[in-house]
Design a protein around this motif. Structure first.
Motif, PDB file in Angstrom:
ATOM      1  N   GLY A 195       3.532   8.799   9.412  1.00 49.78           N
ATOM      2  CA  GLY A 195       1.978   8.665   9.677  1.00 49.78           C
ATOM      3  C   GLY A 195       1.625   8.213   8.159  1.00 49.78           C
ATOM      4  O   GLY A 195       0.569   7.383   8.167  1.00 49.78           O
ATOM      5  N   ALA A 196       2.212   8.461   7.137  1.00 42.75           N
ATOM      6  CA  ALA A 196       1.913   8.317   5.681  1.00 42.75           C
ATOM      7  C   ALA A 196       2.152   6.771   5.486  1.00 42.75           C
ATOM      8  O   ALA A 196       1.313   6.106   4.942  1.00 42.75           O
ATOM      9  N   ALA A 197       3.199   6.107   6.184  1.00 41.63           N
ATOM     10  CA  ALA A 197       3.229   4.856   6.078  1.00 41.63           C
ATOM     11  C   ALA A 197       2.044   3.919   6.886  1.00 41.63           C
ATOM     12  O   ALA A 197       1.604   2.984   6.480  1.00 41.63           O
ATOM     13  N   LEU A 198       1.840   4.597   8.156  1.00 45.89           N
ATOM     14  CA  LEU A 198       0.342   4.074   8.560  1.00 45.89           C
ATOM     15  C   LEU A 198      -0.644   4.128   7.842  1.00 45.89           C
ATOM     16  O   LEU A 198      -1.623   3.173   7.548  1.00 45.89           O
ATOM     17  N   LEU A 199      -0.777   5.018   6.957  1.00 47.43           N
ATOM     18  CA  LEU A 199      -2.031   5.293   5.643  1.00 47.43           C
ATOM     19  C   LEU A 199      -1.827   4.329   4.829  1.00 47.43           C
ATOM     20  O   LEU A 199      -2.845   3.861   4.216  1.00 47.43           O
ATOM     21  N   GLY A 200      -0.484   4.038   4.568  1.00 44.98           N
ATOM     22  CA  GLY A 200      -0.157   3.076   3.332  1.00 44.98           C
ATOM     23  C   GLY A 200      -0.447   1.422   3.986  1.00 44.98           C
ATOM     24  O   GLY A 200      -1.409   0.781   3.004  1.00 44.98           O
ATOM     25  N   TRP A 201      -0.599   1.221   5.183  1.00 42.63           N
ATOM     26  CA  TRP A 201      -1.113   0.075   5.735  1.00 42.63           C
ATOM     27  C   TRP A 201      -2.504  -0.032   5.902  1.00 42.63           C
ATOM     28  O   TRP A 201      -3.066  -1.075   5.470  1.00 42.63           O
ATOM     29  N   GLN A 202      -2.956   1.055   6.001  1.00 43.54           N
ATOM     30  CA  GLN A 202      -4.551   1.218   6.100  1.00 43.54           C
ATOM     31  C   GLN A 202      -5.113   0.859   4.706  1.00 43.54           C
ATOM     32  O   GLN A 202      -6.099   0.071   4.558  1.00 43.54           O
ATOM     33  N   ALA A 203      -4.389   1.292   3.686  1.00 44.33           N
ATOM     34  CA  ALA A 203      -4.899   1.547   2.254  1.00 44.33           C
ATOM     35  C   ALA A 203      -4.715  -0.136   1.908  1.00 44.33           C
ATOM     36  O   ALA A 203      -5.636  -0.793   1.155  1.00 44.33           O
ATOM     37  N   VAL A 243      -1.412  -2.051  12.093  1.00 48.09           N
ATOM     38  CA  VAL A 243       0.006  -2.044  11.981  1.00 48.09           C
ATOM     39  C   VAL A 243       0.412  -0.779  12.637  1.00 48.09           C
ATOM     40  O   VAL A 243      -0.157   0.499  12.624  1.00 48.09           O
ATOM     41  N   GLY A 244       1.626  -0.999  13.355  1.00 44.04           N
ATOM     42  CA  GLY A 244       2.422   0.191  14.010  1.00 44.04           C
ATOM     43  C   GLY A 244       2.522   0.299  15.393  1.00 44.04           C
ATOM     44  O   GLY A 244       3.231   0.793  15.944  1.00 44.04           O
ATOM     45  N   ARG A 245       1.349  -0.239  16.038  1.00 44.78           N
ATOM     46  CA  ARG A 245       1.427  -0.215  17.600  1.00 44.78           C
ATOM     47  C   ARG A 245       2.367  -0.732  18.390  1.00 44.78           C
ATOM     48  O   ARG A 245       2.625  -0.451  19.219  1.00 44.78           O
ATOM     49  N   ASP A 246       3.125  -1.774  17.497  1.00 43.92           N
ATOM     50  CA  ASP A 246       4.339  -2.264  18.042  1.00 43.92           C
ATOM     51  C   ASP A 246       5.738  -1.957  17.663  1.00 43.92           C
ATOM     52  O   ASP A 246       6.506  -2.569  18.036  1.00 43.92           O
ATOM     53  N   GLY A 255       0.943  -1.060   0.108  1.00 52.24           N
ATOM     54  CA  GLY A 255      -0.013   0.028  -0.068  1.00 52.24           C
ATOM     55  C   GLY A 255       0.930   1.025   0.212  1.00 52.24           C
ATOM     56  O   GLY A 255       2.130   1.212   0.209  1.00 52.24           O
ATOM     57  N   ILE A 256       0.274   2.179  -0.399  1.00 46.21           N
ATOM     58  CA  ILE A 256       1.037   3.669  -0.305  1.00 46.21           C
ATOM     59  C   ILE A 256       0.236   4.820   0.395  1.00 46.21           C
ATOM     60  O   ILE A 256      -1.007   4.669   0.161  1.00 46.21           O
ATOM     61  N   GLY A 257       0.970   5.359   1.128  1.00 46.03           N
ATOM     62  CA  GLY A 257       0.005   6.544   1.848  1.00 46.03           C
ATOM     63  C   GLY A 257       0.881   7.798   1.455  1.00 46.03           C
ATOM     64  O   GLY A 257       2.094   8.039   1.591  1.00 46.03           O
ATOM     65  N   LEU A 258       0.251   8.920   1.316  1.00 50.12           N
ATOM     66  CA  LEU A 258       0.961  10.128   0.898  1.00 50.12           C
ATOM     67  C   LEU A 258       0.288  11.348   1.984  1.00 50.12           C
ATOM     68  O   LEU A 258      -1.036  11.321   1.987  1.00 50.12           O
ATOM     69  N   ALA A 259       1.177  11.936   2.275  1.00 52.51           N
ATOM     70  CA  ALA A 259       0.829  13.162   3.275  1.00 52.51           C
ATOM     71  C   ALA A 259       0.852  14.420   2.593  1.00 52.51           C
ATOM     72  O   ALA A 259       2.093  14.741   2.216  1.00 52.51           O
ATOM     73  N   VAL A 260      -0.102  15.188   2.258  1.00 51.31           N
ATOM     74  CA  VAL A 260      -0.072  16.373   1.456  1.00 51.31           C
ATOM     75  C   VAL A 260      -0.760  17.504   2.223  1.00 51.31           C
ATOM     76  O   VAL A 260      -1.550  17.375   3.127  1.00 51.31           O
ATOM     77  N   PRO A 261      -0.300  18.829   1.785  1.00 55.10           N
ATOM     78  CA  PRO A 261      -0.728  20.083   2.472  1.00 55.10           C
ATOM     79  C   PRO A 261      -2.339  20.496   2.110  1.00 55.10           C
ATOM     80  O   PRO A 261      -2.523  19.937   1.046  1.00 55.10           O
ATOM     81  N   GLY A 262      -2.871  21.117   2.837  1.00 53.80           N
ATOM     82  CA  GLY A 262      -4.102  21.987   2.275  1.00 53.80           C
ATOM     83  C   GLY A 262      -5.453  21.205   2.826  1.00 53.80           C
ATOM     84  O   GLY A 262      -5.381  20.648   4.055  1.00 53.80           O
TER      85      GLY A 262
END
Ligand SMILES: [Zn+2]
Length: 307
Positions: free
Chosen positions: A278-286, A292-295, A54-61
């Protein structure tokens, strides 16, 4: 922009940053992000034998999970997440500061705290309201803009067009601008200089810093009354002032809250890495693996090699 590969176990491979090319317009930025994502996908394929899940992207706006709705800085409107990623890999977008708040929530200073505010004080001031462990985006993807909630309604004009916004008084750039405006003979290079001068007892710097702390206390009091958070996590460049900022802010905030306890103020734990993690967490959500991430270990996350 910055990016990296993060495995399910929390092993980080950070890739060198790339310029966004925003001076050449929004199409260039979209193409640059897409090219950077392609590089990361190739790196993942060669390193782990398969493209990322998966891929997570953090963008502004203004941002929803599927659309980069608007950014004043970049100038784009309604860019779908599919424009940033190769076909076939699930992807999710997030707001840059809310994504940092998600990382602080899952594995940083907000770990184990369900409801808190992540306040990033840097060039501007942005907030992420985390409710039940999730950053709250609001009805249209612009929730959490505490930096543009007014503190002094008859105050100074903000760059956003409104009057008396918190950011106008308490951001790092506001400290420098307001100090220089009142002390024309002296120029302070950075907000850190203004804070040091204030600590050293210089009167004008002291006033400017004091007004910044007061503005923050007013904003945080409203926030505490409205949402009853368990903590307030403070990051961004100005948070590096540490106790010089935290102690007077705690005192002012406590003084404003007459009939309830003040929630603890905590320094952010992830620093510049919060957005990428955080973007990595979004990627794993996707990818359909939301827990994922809590440990993940903070030590491992801080190490992350650059190939
Ligand atoms: Zn504003």
């Amino acid at each position: 922009m910055k990016g990296g590969l993060v495995t399910r176990g929390g092993e980080v491979t950070a890739l060198e940053g790339r310029p966004t090319g925003r001076e050449s317009g929004p199409e260039t930025v979209v193409a640059a992000i897409r090219a950077y994502v392609d590089e990361l996908v190739d790196l993942g394929s060669s390193r782990y034998g398969a493209p990322p899940d998966g891929i997570g992207l953090a963008v502004p706006g203004i941002v929803t999970t599927s659309t980069a709705v608007y950014s004043a800085n970049i100038g784009w409107y309604d860019v779908p997440v599919s424009a940033f990623v190769p076909p076939g890999i699930p992807a999710r977008l997030g707001h840059d500061v809310r994504t940092g708040g998600l990382a602080e929530s899952v594995l940083g200073a907000g770990r184990g705290v369900a409801d808190f505010l992540f306040l990033a004080i840097g060039t501007g001031i942005a907030g992420a309201v985390v409710i039940g462990g999730e950053p709250y985006g609001g009805a249209e993807g612009s929730g959490g803009e505490i930096g543009h909630a007014p503190v002094w309604p008859a105050g100074e004009k903000c760059a956003c067009g409104q009057i008396g916004c918190l950011e106008t008084y308490a951001s790092a750039s506001a400290l420098v601008r307001r100090y220089e405006a009142r002390s024309p003979s002296r120029t302070a290079a950075t907000a850190k200089d203004v804070v040091s001068l204030a600590v050293a007892g210089e009167a004008v710097a002291g006033e400017v810093f004091d007004e910044a702390v007061e503005a923050l206390a007013i904003s945080l009091a409203s926030y505490v009354m409205l949402l009853d958070p368990a903590a307030i996590v403070i990051g961004g460049g100005l948070a590096e002032a540490g106790q010089t900022l935290f102690l007077p802010l705690e005192e002012r905030l406590s003084a404003r809250l007459t009939f309830r306890e003040r929630p603890p103020l905590l320094p952010a734990a992830l620093g510049m890495r919060a957005g990428m993690l955080g973007a990595a967490l979004l990627g794993w959500q996707a990818a359909g693996v939301p827990d994922v991430g809590r440990d993940w270990s903070l030590d491992v996350l801080r190490r992350g090699a650059v190939p």
